[in-house]
Design a protein around this motif. Structure first.
Motif, PDB file in Angstrom:
ATOM      1  N   ARG A 127       0.834  -1.200   0.000  1.00 24.26           N
ATOM      2  CA  ARG A 127       0.000   0.000   0.000  1.00 24.26           C
ATOM      3  C   ARG A 127       0.868   1.250   0.000  1.00 24.26           C
ATOM      4  O   ARG A 127       1.988   1.228   0.512  1.00 24.26           O
ATOM      5  N   PRO A 128       0.345   2.337  -0.552  1.00 24.87           N
ATOM      6  CA  PRO A 128       1.180   3.539  -0.628  1.00 24.87           C
ATOM      7  C   PRO A 128       1.608   4.069   0.741  1.00 24.87           C
ATOM      8  O   PRO A 128       2.622   4.724   0.850  1.00 24.87           O
ATOM      9  N   ASP A 129       0.833   3.758   1.766  1.00 28.73           N
ATOM     10  CA  ASP A 129       1.184   4.294   3.083  1.00 28.73           C
ATOM     11  C   ASP A 129       1.942   3.277   3.922  1.00 28.73           C
ATOM     12  O   ASP A 129       2.118   3.448   5.115  1.00 28.73           O
ATOM     13  N   SER A 130       2.378   2.180   3.294  1.00 23.96           N
ATOM     14  CA  SER A 130       2.969   1.099   4.069  1.00 23.96           C
ATOM     15  C   SER A 130       4.152   1.578   4.895  1.00 23.96           C
ATOM     16  O   SER A 130       4.968   2.368   4.450  1.00 23.96           O
ATOM     17  N   ALA A 131       4.205   1.055   6.131  1.00 25.07           N
ATOM     18  CA  ALA A 131       5.302   1.437   7.014  1.00 25.07           C
ATOM     19  C   ALA A 131       6.447   0.440   6.868  1.00 25.07           C
ATOM     20  O   ALA A 131       7.343   0.394   7.687  1.00 25.07           O
ATOM     21  N   GLY A 132       6.394  -0.408   5.840  1.00 23.98           N
ATOM     22  CA  GLY A 132       7.483  -1.344   5.599  1.00 23.98           C
ATOM     23  C   GLY A 132       7.142  -2.758   6.028  1.00 23.98           C
ATOM     24  O   GLY A 132       5.973  -3.115   6.190  1.00 23.98           O
ATOM     25  N   ALA A 133       8.190  -3.545   6.243  1.00 19.07           N
ATOM     26  CA  ALA A 133       8.014  -4.981   6.462  1.00 19.07           C
ATOM     27  C   ALA A 133       7.123  -5.296   7.659  1.00 19.07           C
ATOM     28  O   ALA A 133       6.431  -6.315   7.668  1.00 19.07           O
ATOM     29  N   VAL A 287      -9.803   2.657   7.302  1.00 18.38           N
ATOM     30  CA  VAL A 287      -9.750   3.018   8.715  1.00 18.38           C
ATOM     31  C   VAL A 287      -9.427   4.506   8.757  1.00 18.38           C
ATOM     32  O   VAL A 287      -8.441   4.938   8.168  1.00 18.38           O
ATOM     33  N   VAL A 288     -10.262   5.294   9.400  1.00 16.75           N
ATOM     34  CA  VAL A 288      -9.986   6.733   9.471  1.00 16.75           C
ATOM     35  C   VAL A 288      -8.681   6.942  10.238  1.00 16.75           C
ATOM     36  O   VAL A 288      -8.550   6.482  11.370  1.00 16.75           O
ATOM     37  N   PRO A 289      -7.695   7.599   9.644  1.00 13.38           N
ATOM     38  CA  PRO A 289      -6.447   7.832  10.375  1.00 13.38           C
ATOM     39  C   PRO A 289      -6.691   8.658  11.632  1.00 13.38           C
ATOM     40  O   PRO A 289      -7.353   9.683  11.578  1.00 13.38           O
ATOM     41  N   LYS A 290      -6.204   8.135  12.769  1.00 12.60           N
ATOM     42  CA  LYS A 290      -6.330   8.877  14.028  1.00 12.60           C
ATOM     43  C   LYS A 290      -4.936   9.352  14.408  1.00 12.60           C
ATOM     44  O   LYS A 290      -4.199   8.664  15.099  1.00 12.60           O
ATOM     45  N   ARG A 374       0.680  15.090   0.328  1.00 15.07           N
ATOM     46  CA  ARG A 374       0.664  13.667   0.671  1.00 15.07           C
ATOM     47  C   ARG A 374       0.122  13.516   2.085  1.00 15.07           C
ATOM     48  O   ARG A 374       0.461  14.292   2.979  1.00 15.07           O
ATOM     49  N   SER A 375      -0.745  12.527   2.269  1.00 11.30           N
ATOM     50  CA  SER A 375      -1.378  12.351   3.576  1.00 11.30           C
ATOM     51  C   SER A 375      -0.718  11.206   4.335  1.00 11.30           C
ATOM     52  O   SER A 375       0.033  10.419   3.759  1.00 11.30           O
ATOM     53  N   VAL A 376      -1.035  11.115   5.612  1.00 12.40           N
ATOM     54  CA  VAL A 376      -0.464  10.038   6.423  1.00 12.40           C
ATOM     55  C   VAL A 376      -0.901   8.677   5.903  1.00 12.40           C
ATOM     56  O   VAL A 376      -0.256   7.674   6.181  1.00 12.40           O
ATOM     57  N   ASP A 377      -1.991   8.609   5.142  1.00 12.43           N
ATOM     58  CA  ASP A 377      -2.406   7.311   4.597  1.00 12.43           C
ATOM     59  C   ASP A 377      -1.903   7.121   3.168  1.00 12.43           C
ATOM     60  O   ASP A 377      -2.380   6.238   2.455  1.00 12.43           O
ATOM     61  N   LYS A 428      -6.664  15.506   3.043  1.00 11.18           N
ATOM     62  CA  LYS A 428      -6.910  15.342   4.485  1.00 11.18           C
ATOM     63  C   LYS A 428      -5.707  14.642   5.109  1.00 11.18           C
ATOM     64  O   LYS A 428      -4.958  13.952   4.432  1.00 11.18           O
ATOM     65  N   TRP A 429      -5.540  14.817   6.401  1.00  8.17           N
ATOM     66  CA  TRP A 429      -4.441  14.155   7.143  1.00  8.17           C
ATOM     67  C   TRP A 429      -3.105  14.430   6.454  1.00  8.17           C
ATOM     68  O   TRP A 429      -2.238  13.582   6.355  1.00  8.17           O
TER      69      TRP A 429
END
Ligand SMILES: Nc1nc2c(c(=O)[nH]1)N[C@H]1C(S)=C(S)[C@@H](COP(=O)(O)O)O[C@H]1N2
Ligand SMILES: [Mo]
Length: 566
Positions: A127-133, A287-290, A374-377, A428-429
């Motif tokens: 996913r574009p927002d992936s935090a990696g492995a 999931v709405v980013p919190k 760019r958003s956090v997601d 957003k975000w």
């Protein structure tokens, strides 16, 4: 089979059915365990890394625009729920099938569960927002748990080893793995049944072991799932508490009060200011980013930036704030559709911020013509730099209708640019702004065939009467809203059937960045009538009758409503 007694045939059939049913049950249970464990693990990683959310997100990313539009049309803002239920349904069917398979070939069945884990892991890390492995962990650990359970349960379903190598009663205690493994057939069961002369249907499988293992697994998984939920909830609560502690300072440039007369008193018309709870929501986030605001920052960098900025939320709160009424509309809005809303935003004007970074508009020789937000997601939206710097109130919004942005609408910070559709402006975000060129980079929706540039098209909508309403003959007030953000609405006309266009009464204008209400009293006569509306913006252009699809740059055409009087 010739020569087989009826009794034998029945017992064999029963064994086959039992194996199938218990296999299916094992499969479902394995799927449940996998998802529950993944839920728990994702609480330690991040909610977006859970397999259903990740696969759903990947599906959204890959869905062709036409299907996405169909989903939006059909399910509206429930599209995300429907998608996730759909994924669960498909997973359930596969789990069932894998279970039936595992009852005969337990290695193959369990491997199938692992394969699903791999799919989830790929989706999460891709996913574009992936935090990696780390994002692969929920799927991998969940699938491993599910596969192990399925392997174990399937083992309880098969006959024990030939007499002498297993407990005499055949269904107690742990059993050694079978040597000629992986092929438990009803024949085996029958033979064993015959040899041991046990009661048909009961023998040949470790009923007690199965029930114990299944019950324990279900209980443990439920515990894990609930714990995962609680942990997710706790992190959401932390973000919510931080949001609750925010107080927005009064704007140094407040908006004028909404003029009396901008809001008509017509039942059924869209309220001039859309309450946050009713404001349409369009995004790809399952999931709405919190965002926990203390760990948030925004970076501004890229082409032509002479001084990079990194701003915290408090930095923004200390800057001069403006307050503006701006109507936001979505490019996916069909003619007459609901994806438009008007709010009072509080934020920091982008012009000043970009000036601090040394950014010039292309018309003054600036190097960058595209601002990529760019958003956090991981969403990217591209806005023309020229538009942001032409004097309009493009802003980083912190507040919406008197409160910090709701999470669903972009807390802590989002962009708003009057006159542009949301997908090319309203990130957003937001956490990153990169100055670049349209040639160098295509954003998320542009990669999916939407236009690079998309100013809002002039539109008007009949809010009342509703389609297929049955008003009484006599005076009926036709009313609605019209928008042409940053140009302004100058005229709205209404036509009944093929009659002449009649000018509607325009409510007072708030600003040219907001929509405008209108109304027209109509003496309704019995029968079916088609009411049609069209608007003219301040450039003098009347909206075209020609209907176009929403893709690539927004729907055009006149909204009409069919009513039956009498
Ligand atoms: N991060 C993010 N921002 C986004 C989107 C999105 O999918 N992700 N959708 C955009 C679109 S298409 C629109 S129309 C607006 C909608 O904003 P709203 O949900 O607050 O009405 O947000 C924009 N900003
Ligand atoms: Mo949109």
């Amino acid at each position: 089979m010739p020569g087989m007694s009826d009794e034998l045939r029945t017992s064999r059939l029963r064994a086959v059915l039992r194996l199938g049913a218990l296999g299916a049950l094992s499969g479902l249970l394995a799927g449940y365990v996998a998802l529950a464990v993944a839920e728990l693990v994702s609480a330690g990683v991040r909610p977006e890394a859970g397999p259903v959310v990740a696969v759903g997100g990947a599906a959204v990313d890959r869905t062709p625009a036409s299907l996405k539009l169909w989903a939006i049309r059909t399910f509206g803002t429930h599209d995300k729920l429907v998608l996730q239920l759909g994924i669960l349904g498909v997973l359930g069917l596969f789990a069932l099938a894998l279970g039936v398979l595992a009852a005969r070939h337990r290695r193959v069945g369990s491997a199938g569960v692992l394969l699903f884990g791999a799919v989830g892991a790929l989706a999460a890390t891709g996913r574009p927002d992936s935090a990696g492995a780390a994002d692969a962990l929920p799927s991998v650990v969940g699938a491993a748990a599910g596969a192990a359970l399925l392997y174990g349960l399937a083992g309880r379903l098969r006959p024990a080893k030939p007499a002498g190598e297993c407990p005499a009663d055949g269904h107690a205690g742990p059993r050694a793995p079978l040597a000629a493994d992986e092929q438990a057939s009803p024949e085996d069961i029958d033979v064993r049944t015959d040899v041991q002369g046990k009661g048909v249907g009961d023998a040949g499988w470790d009923r007690r072991g199965f029930v114990i293992a299944a019950t324990a697994a279900a209980a443990a998984a439920t515990g894990a799932g609930l714990l995962g939920r609680a942990l997710h909830g706790a992190s959401g609560e932390r973000a919510a508490n931080a949001r609750d502690r925010v107080t927005l300072p009064p704007p140094s440039s407040p908006a004028a009060p909404v003029p009396r007369g901008a809001a008509l008193r017509v039942p059924g018309i869209s309220p001039f200011t859309t309450p946050n709870a009713d404001f349409y929501r369009v995004d790809t986030a399952l999931v709405v980013p919190k965002v926990v605001v203390s760990s948030w920052s925004l970076r501004i960098h890229g082409k032509g930036v002479t001084r990079e900025l990194r701003l915290s939320y408090d930095d923004l709160l200390r800057m001069p704030l403006v307050e503006r009424d701006i109507t936001l509309t979505c490019v996916s809005n069909e003619v007459g559709g609901p994806y438009a809303g008007n709010a009072r935003w509080i934020g920091v004007r982008l012009e000043g911020l970009l000036a601090r970074c040394g950014v010039e508009p292309p018309s003054r020789g600036g190097l960058a013509d595209q601002l990529v937000a760019r958003s956090v997601d991981g969403m990217t939206l591209g806005t023309p730099v020229e538009d942001v710097l032409d004097g309009r109130d493009a802003m980083l919004a912190l507040g919406m209708n008197g409160e910090p942005l709701p999470f669903a609408h972009g807390f802590p910070v989002r962009m708003v640019v009057p006159g542009l559709y949301g997908y090319v402006s309203a990130c957003k975000w937001i956490e990153d702004i990169e100055l670049t060129t349209f040639d160098a980079y295509d954003t998320y929706w542009v990669k999916r065939d939407w236009a690079r540039k998309a100013p809002v098209k002039t539109q008007s909508r009949i809010d009342t009467p509703r389609p297929f309403a049955r008003p009484e003959p006599g005076t009926v007030v036709i009313a609605g809203v019209a928008w042409a953000q940053h140009r302004g609405i100058d005229k709205v006309e209404v036509r009944v059937d093929d009659g002449p266009w009649r000018r509607a009464d325009l409510a007072a204008e708030d600003t040219r960045d907001t929509w405008r209400q209108w109304s027209l009293p109509w003496t309704a006569t019995p029968g079916s009538h088609t009411l049609t509306v069209r608007a003219t913006d301040r450039t003098g252009t009347t909206q075209t009758e020609e209907r176009t699809r929403t893709i690539p740059d927004g729907a055009s055409g006149w909204h009409s409503v069919l009513v039956t009087v009498g």
